[in-house]
Design a protein around this motif. Structure first.
Motif, PDB file in Angstrom:
ATOM      1  N   GLU A   1     -17.940  14.829 -13.806  1.00 20.32           N
ATOM      2  CA  GLU A   1     -16.758  14.093 -14.268  1.00 20.32           C
ATOM      3  C   GLU A   1     -16.867  12.611 -13.907  1.00 20.32           C
ATOM      4  N   GLN A   2     -17.294  12.305 -12.697  1.00 20.72           N
ATOM      5  CA  GLN A   2     -17.460  10.911 -12.292  1.00 20.72           C
ATOM      6  C   GLN A   2     -18.524  10.220 -13.139  1.00 20.72           C
ATOM      7  N   LEU A   3     -19.622  10.916 -13.418  1.00 19.36           N
ATOM      8  CA  LEU A   3     -20.680  10.343 -14.258  1.00 19.36           C
ATOM      9  C   LEU A   3     -20.158  10.036 -15.659  1.00 19.36           C
ATOM     10  N   SER A   4     -19.288  10.897 -16.170  1.00 13.59           N
ATOM     11  CA  SER A   4     -18.702  10.658 -17.486  1.00 13.59           C
ATOM     12  C   SER A   4     -17.840   9.401 -17.475  1.00 13.59           C
ATOM     13  N   HIS A   5     -17.046   9.212 -16.421  1.00 12.96           N
ATOM     14  CA  HIS A   5     -16.230   7.999 -16.297  1.00 12.96           C
ATOM     15  C   HIS A   5     -17.116   6.748 -16.247  1.00 12.96           C
ATOM     16  N   ILE A   6     -18.208   6.837 -15.526  1.00 15.05           N
ATOM     17  CA  ILE A   6     -19.126   5.690 -15.391  1.00 15.05           C
ATOM     18  C   ILE A   6     -19.762   5.361 -16.732  1.00 15.05           C
ATOM     19  N   ARG A   7     -20.235   6.377 -17.440  1.00 13.43           N
ATOM     20  CA  ARG A   7     -20.856   6.150 -18.746  1.00 13.43           C
ATOM     21  C   ARG A   7     -19.870   5.525 -19.719  1.00 13.43           C
ATOM     22  N   ASP A   8     -18.632   6.002 -19.713  1.00 16.55           N
ATOM     23  CA  ASP A   8     -17.608   5.435 -20.600  1.00 16.55           C
ATOM     24  C   ASP A   8     -17.385   3.958 -20.294  1.00 16.55           C
ATOM     25  N   HIS A   9     -17.320   3.627 -19.020  1.00 20.88           N
ATOM     26  CA  HIS A   9     -17.099   2.235 -18.621  1.00 20.88           C
ATOM     27  C   HIS A   9     -18.248   1.341 -19.058  1.00 20.88           C
ATOM     28  N   LEU A  10     -19.476   1.846 -18.943  1.00 20.93           N
ATOM     29  CA  LEU A  10     -20.655   1.018 -19.204  1.00 20.93           C
ATOM     30  C   LEU A  10     -21.041   0.949 -20.679  1.00 20.93           C
ATOM     31  N   SER A  11     -20.474   1.805 -21.500  1.00 15.12           N
ATOM     32  CA  SER A  11     -20.944   1.954 -22.881  1.00 15.12           C
ATOM     33  C   SER A  11     -20.918   0.646 -23.669  1.00 15.12           C
TER      34      SER A  11
END
Length: 321
Positions: A99-109
């Protein structure tokens, strides 16, 4: 020379949204003579005995001036500290959840990348120029990214860093870097080398993508952090390292996204050039003092009020704890 000058935030900048900048340590425009002196002083002292004596003096001062790490917080496994001291590296397991990795990917996209070592135009991960091997996210985007600064301040990681360094650590570098597949031999950070950033330091590295043998694993030559480090840093060929240390001492660090490890990069290491898929790596550095090759200015406007002020002073201006 005042000890507070050694410990304090050196003038300089992370202007706007730039990635971490290097200070001008040689005579010329924007030359920083004090930072140059402090950086090269610890490079010149190569005697392990003398470095140990100086480091012990500095750690004692910091403990007296800024206190010790709290023992009431979450701790690490003693095996990790022992491995870090003996071998130069230690596995930390899963540090970020799916879940944290998903939040990070969304932020960096949609965030911009900058080619390492170049002043090229910024681009996104969907617009990577052909032939590019390395690119970094901008520092402000790293600081704003969910979970990353919190991970750098995880109580167990801070205690590990503090016990390894010998006092309350300084968060002295943050990087978030893509390595892209290419043919040929690695160069720069993708060839075997040592870092000599401070009197004593360690890094925590976290894979934000799955990493196997073809995706650019971090490679470490265990035990080499205990060797005397030459004042002149150099790059080593794969054959030279293999012939000198043997395959059994060369460790390939692989793992799924979210996996982390601690490492003393004064030992010989490299990030292998990926051959199939790109790798995204978070790098967090803890040191005894600020790393004087960098130019620091703490960021303003971050909502991070509960971070330790001393540990985070180079990056966050409003930490209050």
């Amino acid at each position: 020379m005042s000890a507070e000058i050694l410990l304090g935030c050196m003038s300089g900048c992370f202007e706007g949204n730039n990635k971490m900048e290097y200070a001008q340590l040689k005579p010329g425009r924007a030359f920083k003579p004090l930072q140059s002196l402090l950086y090269y002083l610890q490079r010149i002292v190569t005697s392990r005995c003398l470095r140990h004596m100086i480091t012990q003096g500095l750690t004692e001062y910091i403990r007296r001036r800024h206190g010790a790490m709290s023992t009431d917080t979450e701790s690490y496994d003693q095996v990790q500290l022992d491995s870090l001291r003996q071998h130069g590296h230690a596995a930390l397991g899963e540090l970020l959840s799916a879940e944290q990795l998903s939040h990070i990917r969304d932020h960096l996209s949609s965030k911009s990348l900058l080619a390492q070592g170049a002043k090229a135009q910024a681009f996104t991960i969907e617009q990577v120029p052909p032939g590019l091997r390395l690119a970094e996210y901008e520092l402000r985007d790293i600081l704003d990214c969910p979970h990353l600064l919190e991970l750098a301040n995880h109580p167990a990681i801070l205690r590990l860093a503090g016990d390894y360094i010998g006092c309350k650590p300084t968060l002295s570098a943050l990087g978030l870097r893509w390595s892209f597949p290419d043919a040929g031999a690695g160069s720069g950070s993708q060839a075997f080398h040592r870092d000599c950033d401070d009197w004593r330091f360690m890094k925590v590295m976290v894979y934000l993508t799955d990493v196997d043998a073809e995706t650019g694993p971090h490679i470490y030559v265990q035990g080499t952090h205990l060797e005397r480090c030459s004042m002149r840093l150099q790059v080593y060929s794969d054959n030279k390292i293999l012939n000198r240390y043997g395959e059994k001492n060369i460790v390939n660090m692989m793992g799924v996204a979210g996996t982390g490890f601690a490492v003393n990069t004064q030992g010989i290491h490299k990030g292998m050039l990926p051959s199939q898929k790109p790798r995204l790596l978070l790098q967090i550095q803890y040191s005894l003092l600020p790393v004087y090759i960098y130019r620091y200015r703490p960021a303003t406007g971050l909502q991070k009020p509960l971070l330790d002020r001393y540990i985070n002073r180079l990056f966050v201006s409003n930490a209050r704890k």
